[in-house]
Design an enzyme around this catalytic site. Structure first.
Site, PDB file in Angstrom:
ATOM      1  CB  SER A 199      -0.939   0.010   1.207  1.00 47.85           C
ATOM      2  OG  SER A 199      -0.198  -0.115   2.382  1.00 47.85           O
ATOM      3  CG  HIS A 217      -2.810  -0.084  -2.806  1.00 47.31           C
ATOM      4  ND1 HIS A 217      -3.119   1.232  -2.547  1.00 47.31           N
ATOM      5  CD2 HIS A 217      -3.043  -0.761  -1.656  1.00 47.31           C
ATOM      6  CE1 HIS A 217      -3.506   1.346  -1.273  1.00 47.31           C
ATOM      7  NE2 HIS A 217      -3.445   0.139  -0.714  1.00 47.31           N
ATOM      8  CD  GLU A 230      -3.819   4.151  -4.871  1.00 44.83           C
ATOM      9  OE1 GLU A 230      -3.165   3.501  -4.050  1.00 44.83           O
ATOM     10  OE2 GLU A 230      -3.969   5.388  -4.780  1.00 44.83           O
ATOM     11  CG  ASN A 266      -3.310   4.779   1.647  1.00 45.10           C
ATOM     12  OD1 ASN A 266      -4.486   5.054   1.889  1.00 45.10           O
ATOM     13  ND2 ASN A 266      -2.861   3.538   1.584  1.00 45.10           N
TER      14      ASN A 266
END
Ligand code: T1G
Length: 677
Positions: free
Chosen positions: A408, A429, A441, A479
């Site tokens: 991640s 991801h 992702e 993120n």
């Protein structure tokens, strides 16, 4: 006839055909062609009836959304629909694929409707922040009743032909492969019917109980959206004794209000942004893809199991590898349990569960991955562990196999560096739970081959994910933008805000939950150093006391047995303790400051992501936040929302609090530009 509409005369039946790929959208040329076709049929005395049908994969899939916001070219769709209905010769709609929106409304203007069993009809305008603006809100209740009209218009999900048949929205089912012939025969059957059935002549029975129940059942789902209420109001109008024309006038008024509003612009933006995200700038869309017949997943934990389900559900066999038998059994057991839960809800047939489980090969033998065409590593987020795995993969994976990491935030290039095939390495991801969340992702390493990237992006569509290409940076896109939001939220706690105040601002904005509710759901201990004696911040203090969030019934909130949160006096003490140690004075913090510090900083990070080319386009960032974090679709994603707020406002808000403003954001604000064109 020129353009997308042609006609064919079959003795006494005129067939009007649309050929407007990819989905027969009802653009100006199609509307003009339909009008000419109907006029041709009316003028020809040989013609006793007419059929409207479409070539290609579907009947009209709605108005041409790309025309919205531009000057409308005549004839408008309502005019075309009314003209069909006013015809004194019967017009039959021959439906295949998905007759959606204006496409459905064209069928409702027809006197009869015939469809293949696999067809669906619907009015998904509400998903674009709109309502059926060519008579759908008035004709559907008159034909099928208020209850179904509410479902179709205010929720927007299409219905299968069989249900449409029972509801009277279609009159007959055609053979799956004989729609045209069956439609022509049907047209002949009804050619002499008098008077012709017209939806506008029917009466819709009011159903206030259905309306009240529908509103109650969907209150949470509709929270913050404007369009559902407008759809409900139009359906109620159709059944309140008003004339058809009064209903149409009301529908038009409500349609225009929505069309001119920000919410519909946002939802239309996301409709196209989601499709644009699938396109990789600079790579030939026709590039040859690698064939993926079997997928390998390393790690049978929560992520590995969820990832495996995506492929099994798409009919792609999976070899899942673990190091210990009990972990492997637990992982495979969880996959079965999830499938059986879906079957129990009627979402899957038992045989589908068995087929999926039959395609799963759980094994302790790492070498079994040698037969896989794509291998996805989903183990502990530690670079050394991942490097070890990719070193071993490099030795056994077959040539041409794609090697993906579900990391991640770790550096894909560093992972690729331990292999002799960095071109085959990519990031995938997934978002937890991986079998539910739509966002994926796809992280493009510096050496990731074009065909590897294109293969994974195409495969994402197969497994029903919305994929976005991200560059290699800490946190990729989503993120990375989450970080400033969480950092600023924690700082606001130190200055006097409470977790519930900050969360309330975010929920009122339209997020499903705020930063602290999200921490408690994901786990306050995620990323914690695990040393209870090392307490350097509020999060350390909570984690050290076992306040790990919902899973321990206490985190930033206290939770009852039903996981209902209440503000925690203990957390308030911890915050006060840190505040006093930091010599900070508690002060009143406005909701506006919370927005500026937690949401404007996200936009600023998004601008940096674009500057660094870690995302292909601003709309990709919007897609990430809609599908990965529940950003309210009626605000169009962070970058679209910033455009609607005004970039000058964003810059002023950031500068007011001393934040460094990204160059791209500053220059766009100064030039009056927007992130999204
Ligand atoms: N207008 C313009 N382009 C459209 C379009 C539309 N209605 N629908 C799809 N496209 C494009 C899409 O952008 C993509 O383009 C390509 O077609 C394939 O689409 C007056 C006001 C029909 C179920 O909301 O739900 O009618 O990326 O990738 O997965 O009351 O498209 O290839 O360049 O989605 O097979 C109401 C929207 C409009 C239906 C097919 N209708 N479309 O799904 O293909 S408002 C809708 C869909 C209206 C009236 C009101 C899906 C699909 P590109 P795709 P798909």
């Amino acid at each position: 006839m020129t353009g997308p509409i042609t006609t064919e005369l079959h003795d006494d039946v005129l067939v009007i055909i649309s050929n407007n790929p990819p989905v027969n959208a009802l653009g100006a040329a199609v509307r003009q062609g339909l009008e000419a076709g109907i006029k041709q049929g009316l003028a020809n005395p040989q013609v006793k009836a007419m059929v409207i049908r479409c070539d290609g994969r579907t009947f009209f899939a709605g108005a041409d959304i790309t025309e919205f916001g531009k000057p409308m070219q005549e004839p408008g769709l309502p005019t075309v629909v009314d003209m069909i209905e006013a015809s004194d010769k019967p017009v039959v709609a021959a439906i295949h694929g998905t007759a959606l929106g204006g496409g459905c409304e064209v069928t409702l203007g027809c006197h009869y409707r015939i469809a293949v069993p696999s067809a669906k009809i619907g009015t998904p305008e509400v998903k674009l922040g709109l309502l059926p603006g060519a008579g759908g809100t008035q004709r559907i209740p008159r034909i099928a009743g208020v209850k179904l009209a509410l479902e179709m218009t205010a929720k927007g999900d299409p219905i299968p032909a069989k249900l449409a048949l029972s509801a009277g929205l279609i009159d007959r089912l055609a053979g799956e492969d004989s729609l045209v012939a069956d439609a022509i025969a049907f047209a002949r059957d009804i050619a002499d019917t008098k008077p012709l059935p017209r939806a506008r002549d029917k009466v819709a029975q009011a159903d206030p109980d259905a309306v009240a129940a529908f509103k109650k059942d969907n209150a949470k789902r509709f929270r913050g959206f404007e369009a559902p209420a407008a759809n409900i109001a139009c359906v109620e109008k159709a059944a309140d004794g008003s004339s058809f024309d009064e209903g149409i006038a009301f529908e038009r008024q409500e349609f225009m209000k929505l069309m001119m509003g920000v919410q519909s612009a946002a939802q239309r933006h996301i409709f196209f942004a989601e499709r644009q995200a699938a396109k990789i700038d600079g790579i030939d869309p026709k590039i040859a893809l690698r064939e993926i017949k079997r997928v390998g997943v390393i790690g049978a934990g929560t992520m590995g199991g969820g990832i495996s389900m995506n492929f099994l559900s798409a009919g792609i066999p999976v070899t899942i590898v673990e190091m210990a038998q009990d972990a492997l059994d637990r992982g495979a057991g969880t996959i079965r349990k999830n499938y059986e839960a879906s079957a129990a809800k009627g979402r899957l047939k038992p045989e589908q569960v068995e087929a999926a489980m039959g395609a799963l090969n759980p094994t302790l033998d790492f070498e079994a991955l040698a037969e896989c065409d794509l291998i996805i590593e989903a183990v502990y987020e530690n670079m050394d562990v991942k490097k070890d795995i990719f070193t071993r993969l490099d030795a056994i994976a077959k040539p041409g196999a794609i090697l993906a990491s579900n990391t991640s935030y770790l550096d894909i290039d560093e992972i690729a560096s331990v292999t002799k095939r960095p071109g085959d390495v990519v990031g995938m991801h997934f978002f937890s739970p991986a079998n539910v969340m739509k966002l994926l992702e796809v992280v493009r390493g510096a050496q990731t081959e074009d065909d590897v990237l294109a293969t994974v992006m195409a495969l994402s569509k197969t497994i029903k994910k919305v994929a976005v290409v991200a560059g290699v940076c800490d946190g990729f896109i989503g993120n990375r933008m989450l970080k400033p939001r969480q950092v600023e939220a924690m700082k606001l706690l130190m200055e006097g805000a409470t977790p519930e105040q900050i969360d309330k601002v975010h929920v009122a904005f339209g997020m499903p939950m705020g930063p602290f509710q999200m921490s408690d759901l994901a786990g306050v201990d995620i990323g914690w150093h695990r040393d209870p004696n090392r307490i350097e911040n509020i999060r350390d203090a909570l984690a050290a006391e076992g306040r790990w969030g919902q899973k321990t019934a206490k985190g930033f909130y206290d939770y009852d047995e039903k996981r209902n949160p209440t503000p925690s006096p203990r957390v308030a003490e911890i915050i006060e303790d840190f505040r006093s140690k930091s010599n900070l004075q508690k002060r009143e913090i406005s909701d506006e400051e919370i927005v500026e510090k937690t949401l404007y900083t996200m936009v600023n990070e998004g601008a940096l992501i674009l500057e660094e080319k870690m995302a292909q386009r601003a709309s990709d960032i919007d897609v990430v936040w809609i599908y990965g974090y529940g950003w309210p679709v009626y605000r169009g994603g962070p970058m679209f929302w910033a455009d609607t707020e005004g970039l000058k406002t964003i810059v002023a808000g950031l500068e007011k609090h001393g934040f460094a403003v990204a160059e791209l954001l500053k220059s766009k604000a100064e030039s009056g530009g927007r992130f999204n064109g």
